[in-house]
Design a protein around this motif. Structure first.
Motif, PDB file in Angstrom:
ATOM      1  N   LEU A   1      -7.856  11.330   7.358  1.00 20.34           N
ATOM      2  CA  LEU A   1      -7.029  10.189   7.728  1.00 20.34           C
ATOM      3  C   LEU A   1      -7.905   9.041   8.232  1.00 20.34           C
ATOM      4  CD1 LEU A   1      -4.116  11.885   9.733  1.00 20.34           C
ATOM      5  CD2 LEU A   1      -4.077  11.090   7.362  1.00 20.34           C
ATOM      6  N   PRO A   2      -7.520   7.786   7.948  1.00 23.58           N
ATOM      7  CA  PRO A   2      -8.226   6.650   8.549  1.00 23.58           C
ATOM      8  C   PRO A   2      -8.144   6.737  10.065  1.00 23.58           C
ATOM      9  CG  PRO A   2      -6.670   5.918   6.852  1.00 23.58           C
ATOM     10  CD  PRO A   2      -6.380   7.366   7.101  1.00 23.58           C
ATOM     11  N   ILE A   3      -9.174   6.243  10.736  1.00 25.94           N
ATOM     12  CA  ILE A   3      -9.232   6.279  12.199  1.00 25.94           C
ATOM     13  C   ILE A   3      -8.912   4.898  12.752  1.00 25.94           C
ATOM     14  CG2 ILE A   3     -10.688   6.681  14.222  1.00 25.94           C
ATOM     15  CD1 ILE A   3     -12.411   8.510  12.383  1.00 25.94           C
ATOM     16  N   VAL A   4      -8.050   4.854  13.751  1.00 22.99           N
ATOM     17  CA  VAL A   4      -7.817   3.646  14.544  1.00 22.99           C
ATOM     18  C   VAL A   4      -8.319   3.935  15.956  1.00 22.99           C
ATOM     19  CG1 VAL A   4      -6.103   2.118  15.575  1.00 22.99           C
ATOM     20  CG2 VAL A   4      -5.857   2.833  13.189  1.00 22.99           C
ATOM     21  N   ALA A   5      -9.192   3.055  16.466  1.00 16.98           N
ATOM     22  CA  ALA A   5      -9.799   3.272  17.782  1.00 16.98           C
ATOM     23  C   ALA A   5      -9.253   2.285  18.799  1.00 16.98           C
ATOM     24  CB  ALA A   5     -11.318   3.134  17.688  1.00 16.98           C
ATOM     25  N   PHE A   6      -8.768   2.823  19.924  1.00 19.75           N
ATOM     26  CA  PHE A   6      -8.394   2.017  21.080  1.00 19.75           C
ATOM     27  C   PHE A   6      -9.576   2.005  22.041  1.00 19.75           C
ATOM     28  CE2 PHE A   6      -4.290   2.759  19.340  1.00 19.75           C
ATOM     29  CZ  PHE A   6      -3.428   1.800  19.858  1.00 19.75           C
ATOM     30  N   LEU A   7     -10.001   0.822  22.447  1.00 23.45           N
ATOM     31  CA  LEU A   7     -11.119   0.655  23.373  1.00 23.45           C
ATOM     32  C   LEU A   7     -10.562   0.020  24.651  1.00 23.45           C
ATOM     33  CD1 LEU A   7     -12.342   0.874  20.493  1.00 23.45           C
ATOM     34  CD2 LEU A   7     -13.983  -0.880  21.135  1.00 23.45           C
ATOM     35  N   TYR A   8     -10.740   0.698  25.785  1.00 22.73           N
ATOM     36  CA  TYR A   8     -10.140   0.222  27.028  1.00 22.73           C
ATOM     37  C   TYR A   8     -11.203  -0.090  28.070  1.00 22.73           C
ATOM     38  CZ  TYR A   8      -6.200   3.034  25.199  1.00 22.73           C
ATOM     39  OH  TYR A   8      -5.221   3.615  24.414  1.00 22.73           O
ATOM     40  N   ASP A   9     -11.033  -1.199  28.756  1.00 26.36           N
ATOM     41  CA  ASP A   9     -11.610  -1.347  30.077  1.00 26.36           C
ATOM     42  C   ASP A   9     -10.829  -0.364  30.969  1.00 26.36           C
ATOM     43  OD1 ASP A   9     -13.050  -2.495  32.242  1.00 26.36           O
ATOM     44  OD2 ASP A   9     -11.367  -3.819  32.670  1.00 26.36           O
ATOM     45  N   PHE A  10     -11.240  -0.185  32.213  1.00 21.12           N
ATOM     46  CA  PHE A  10     -10.507   0.760  33.059  1.00 21.12           C
ATOM     47  C   PHE A  10      -9.883   0.070  34.271  1.00 21.12           C
ATOM     48  CE2 PHE A  10      -9.686   4.230  35.963  1.00 21.12           C
ATOM     49  CZ  PHE A  10      -9.208   5.222  35.114  1.00 21.12           C
ATOM     50  N   ASP A  11     -10.730  -0.499  35.132  1.00 25.42           N
ATOM     51  CA  ASP A  11     -10.215  -1.129  36.343  1.00 25.42           C
ATOM     52  C   ASP A  11      -9.281  -2.285  36.001  1.00 25.42           C
ATOM     53  OD1 ASP A  11     -11.833   0.602  37.695  1.00 25.42           O
ATOM     54  OD2 ASP A  11     -13.374  -0.871  38.192  1.00 25.42           O
ATOM     55  N   LYS A  12      -8.077  -2.264  36.557  1.00 20.98           N
ATOM     56  CA  LYS A  12      -7.051  -3.289  36.367  1.00 20.98           C
ATOM     57  C   LYS A  12      -6.549  -3.381  34.926  1.00 20.98           C
ATOM     58  CE  LYS A  12      -9.186  -5.846  40.137  1.00 20.98           C
ATOM     59  NZ  LYS A  12      -9.964  -7.033  40.506  1.00 20.98           N
ATOM     60  N   THR A  13      -6.973  -2.419  34.110  1.00 17.47           N
ATOM     61  CA  THR A  13      -6.438  -2.296  32.750  1.00 17.47           C
ATOM     62  C   THR A  13      -5.580  -1.044  32.644  1.00 17.47           C
ATOM     63  OG1 THR A  13      -8.307  -3.487  31.754  1.00 17.47           O
ATOM     64  CG2 THR A  13      -7.019  -2.047  30.303  1.00 17.47           C
ATOM     65  N   LEU A  14      -6.111   0.089  33.096  1.00 16.82           N
ATOM     66  CA  LEU A  14      -5.339   1.326  33.149  1.00 16.82           C
ATOM     67  C   LEU A  14      -4.922   1.674  34.574  1.00 16.82           C
ATOM     68  CD1 LEU A  14      -7.344   3.531  30.594  1.00 16.82           C
ATOM     69  CD2 LEU A  14      -5.258   2.208  30.195  1.00 16.82           C
ATOM     70  N   CYS A  15      -5.714   1.218  35.558  1.00 19.34           N
ATOM     71  CA  CYS A  15      -5.362   1.456  36.961  1.00 19.34           C
ATOM     72  C   CYS A  15      -5.236   0.122  37.689  1.00 19.34           C
ATOM     73  CB  CYS A  15      -6.382   2.366  37.641  1.00 19.34           C
ATOM     74  SG  CYS A  15      -8.037   1.644  37.826  1.00 19.34           S
ATOM     75  N   THR A  16      -4.686   0.151  38.894  1.00 21.66           N
ATOM     76  CA  THR A  16      -4.194  -1.070  39.527  1.00 21.66           C
ATOM     77  C   THR A  16      -5.256  -1.928  40.210  1.00 21.66           C
ATOM     78  OG1 THR A  16      -3.679   0.171  41.548  1.00 21.66           O
ATOM     79  CG2 THR A  16      -1.924  -0.040  39.903  1.00 21.66           C
ATOM     80  N   THR A  17      -6.437  -1.374  40.499  1.00 24.15           N
ATOM     81  CA  THR A  17      -7.490  -2.159  41.144  1.00 24.15           C
ATOM     82  C   THR A  17      -8.841  -1.527  40.825  1.00 24.15           C
ATOM     83  OG1 THR A  17      -8.170  -3.215  43.228  1.00 24.15           O
ATOM     84  CG2 THR A  17      -7.422  -0.911  43.369  1.00 24.15           C
ATOM     85  N   ASP A  18      -9.926  -2.015  41.430  1.00 26.20           N
ATOM     86  CA  ASP A  18     -11.236  -1.419  41.193  1.00 26.20           C
ATOM     87  C   ASP A  18     -11.231   0.028  41.666  1.00 26.20           C
ATOM     88  OD1 ASP A  18     -12.426  -3.769  40.167  1.00 26.20           O
ATOM     89  OD2 ASP A  18     -12.721  -4.525  42.191  1.00 26.20           O
ATOM     90  N   MET A  19     -11.789   0.917  40.843  1.00 22.99           N
ATOM     91  CA  MET A  19     -11.683   2.353  41.116  1.00 22.99           C
ATOM     92  C   MET A  19     -12.336   2.760  42.431  1.00 22.99           C
ATOM     93  SD  MET A  19     -14.366   3.902  38.310  1.00 22.99           S
ATOM     94  CE  MET A  19     -13.613   3.036  36.952  1.00 22.99           C
ATOM     95  N   GLN A  20     -13.340   2.028  42.884  1.00 21.91           N
ATOM     96  CA  GLN A  20     -13.986   2.373  44.156  1.00 21.91           C
ATOM     97  C   GLN A  20     -13.082   2.080  45.355  1.00 21.91           C
ATOM     98  OE1 GLN A  20     -15.213   0.387  41.827  1.00 21.91           O
ATOM     99  NE2 GLN A  20     -17.193   1.168  41.130  1.00 21.91           N
ATOM    100  N   ASP A  21     -12.083   1.200  45.142  1.00 19.61           N
ATOM    101  CA  ASP A  21     -11.246   0.753  46.260  1.00 19.61           C
ATOM    102  C   ASP A  21     -10.285   1.829  46.762  1.00 19.61           C
ATOM    103  OD1 ASP A  21     -12.510  -1.598  45.629  1.00 19.61           O
ATOM    104  OD2 ASP A  21     -10.678  -2.751  45.232  1.00 19.61           O
ATOM    105  N   TYR A  22      -9.936   2.797  45.914  1.00 19.19           N
ATOM    106  CA  TYR A  22      -8.898   3.765  46.288  1.00 19.19           C
ATOM    107  C   TYR A  22      -9.363   4.733  47.376  1.00 19.19           C
ATOM    108  CZ  TYR A  22      -6.520   2.242  42.022  1.00 19.19           C
ATOM    109  OH  TYR A  22      -5.909   1.497  41.050  1.00 19.19           O
ATOM    110  N   ALA A  23     -10.521   5.336  47.174  1.00 19.92           N
ATOM    111  CA  ALA A  23     -10.952   6.381  48.108  1.00 19.92           C
ATOM    112  C   ALA A  23     -12.389   6.199  48.582  1.00 19.92           C
ATOM    113  CB  ALA A  23     -10.797   7.760  47.464  1.00 19.92           C
ATOM    114  N   PHE A  24     -13.284   5.764  47.694  1.00 16.62           N
ATOM    115  CA  PHE A  24     -14.691   5.705  48.089  1.00 16.62           C
ATOM    116  C   PHE A  24     -14.939   4.688  49.189  1.00 16.62           C
ATOM    117  CE2 PHE A  24     -18.929   3.893  47.895  1.00 16.62           C
ATOM    118  CZ  PHE A  24     -19.685   5.021  48.129  1.00 16.62           C
ATOM    119  N   ILE A  25     -14.514   3.452  48.987  1.00 16.67           N
ATOM    120  CA  ILE A  25     -14.786   2.403  49.980  1.00 16.67           C
ATOM    121  C   ILE A  25     -14.109   2.713  51.317  1.00 16.67           C
ATOM    122  CG2 ILE A  25     -14.470  -0.040  50.529  1.00 16.67           C
ATOM    123  CD1 ILE A  25     -14.975  -0.638  47.552  1.00 16.67           C
ATOM    124  N   PRO A  26     -12.840   3.141  51.345  1.00 13.67           N
ATOM    125  CA  PRO A  26     -12.258   3.522  52.636  1.00 13.67           C
ATOM    126  C   PRO A  26     -13.037   4.628  53.349  1.00 13.67           C
ATOM    127  CG  PRO A  26     -10.523   3.204  51.031  1.00 13.67           C
ATOM    128  CD  PRO A  26     -11.822   3.117  50.279  1.00 13.67           C
TER     129      PRO A  26
END
Length: 293
Positions: A5-30
């Protein structure tokens, strides 16, 4: 032999694209006893003062601040910090739904992350198995799981390298030779015309520009705080579509992505029919292009 089958590729940023803020902000920085504003001001100021790449500067600041406060800093600890990530609505089952829809259209869907955040934290959020590859900043660890060196630093312009890797199917970041080898367009694993890049802002512009230049699709998602920024991207022709960051079934984002998949699937079928006819008469086969037919 069964036809692939032909391949279709989804390319994602992560921070503020799939999650609501920078990933370090949730647990690491606190865990450092700092606010996100304090941490990022420290990291960015350190980088500017010493003329250090911004990604390397924040990675070093993570190490330094954890050491100053005598906090554990291991790979396992960073993965654990990823469990606190808050995903946008619909993200948790987005991949299953889009994969199934693609299969119904006659294409195989693959998902990739291209992020300046940390791979270790992404792996901890519970989505790691959804991606064929995660290209994100990462530490190299010793045998006790302690970081000793940056293994990969993905800054904004470096993101484009990984688009080429996905295009050619050269996913190993240590393999530069094959990546730079000449390769006919019709032998590349994922044509640019079968790529959809999803991001949230200016840090994604280099990859979005590639999509716009080579026939793929660029989508920007937004929350209230960055709506004006992504509207500017649309007005300046840097993205094809903008949507609220809501991945649930039936949303405008969901509907448009499915229409894009339909278009890509039809284009692949038309290209295959054209190719067969050209080969039958001894003609030259053209690379697959969404706008060709």
């Amino acid at each position: 032999m069964e036809k692939q089958l032909p391949i279709v590729a989804f390319l994602y940023d992560f921070d503020k694209t799939l999650c609501t803020t920078d990933m370090q902000d949730y647990a690491f920085i606190p865990s450092l006893g700092m606010t996100p504003a304090e941490f990022w001001a420290e990291a960015n100021g350190f980088g500017r003062a010493n003329r250090i790449d911004g990604i390397l500067a924040y990675m070093y600041t993570m190490l330094r601040e954890a050491e100053k406060k005598n906090l554990p800093f291991t790979r396992a600890d960073l993965v654990e910090k990823g469990r606190g990530i808050v995903l946008f609505p619909g993200v948790a089952d987005w991949f299953r739904r889009i994969n199934a829809f693609g299969e119904r259209q006659g294409v195989r869907v693959e998902h990739y992350i291209i992020s300046s955040g940390l791979r270790e934290i992404i792996e901890g959020c519970g989505l790691g198995s959804e991606f064929k590859e995660i290209y994100a900043s990462e530490f190299y660890y010793d045998d006790r799981g302690r970081p000793v060196w940056p293994k990969l630093a993905v800054n904004f312009t470096a993101k484009t390298q990984f688009v080429y890797r996905i295009n050619k199917g050269v996913l190993d970041v240590s393999d530069d030779k094959t990546l730079n080898d000449s390769m006919p367009d019709d032998s590349k694993r994922v044509p640019f015309t079968n790529m959809i890049y999803m991001g949230d802002g200016l840090s994604d512009v280099p990859c979005m520009k590639m999509m716009r230049s080579y026939g793929g699709q660029a989508i920007a998602v937004y929350q209230g705080a960055n709506r004006v920024g992504v509207e500017d991207l649309l007005a300046k022709g840097r993205v094809d579509f903008i949507f609220p960051a809501d991945y649930r079934e039936g949303t405008a984002l969901d509907a448009t992505v499915k229409n894009i998949l339909r278009k890509m699937a039809i284009s692949d079928r038309l290209w295959e029919e054209n190719t067969q006819q050209l080969r039958a008469i001894g003609g030259d086969v053209l690379p697959n292009q969404v706008g060709l037919f």
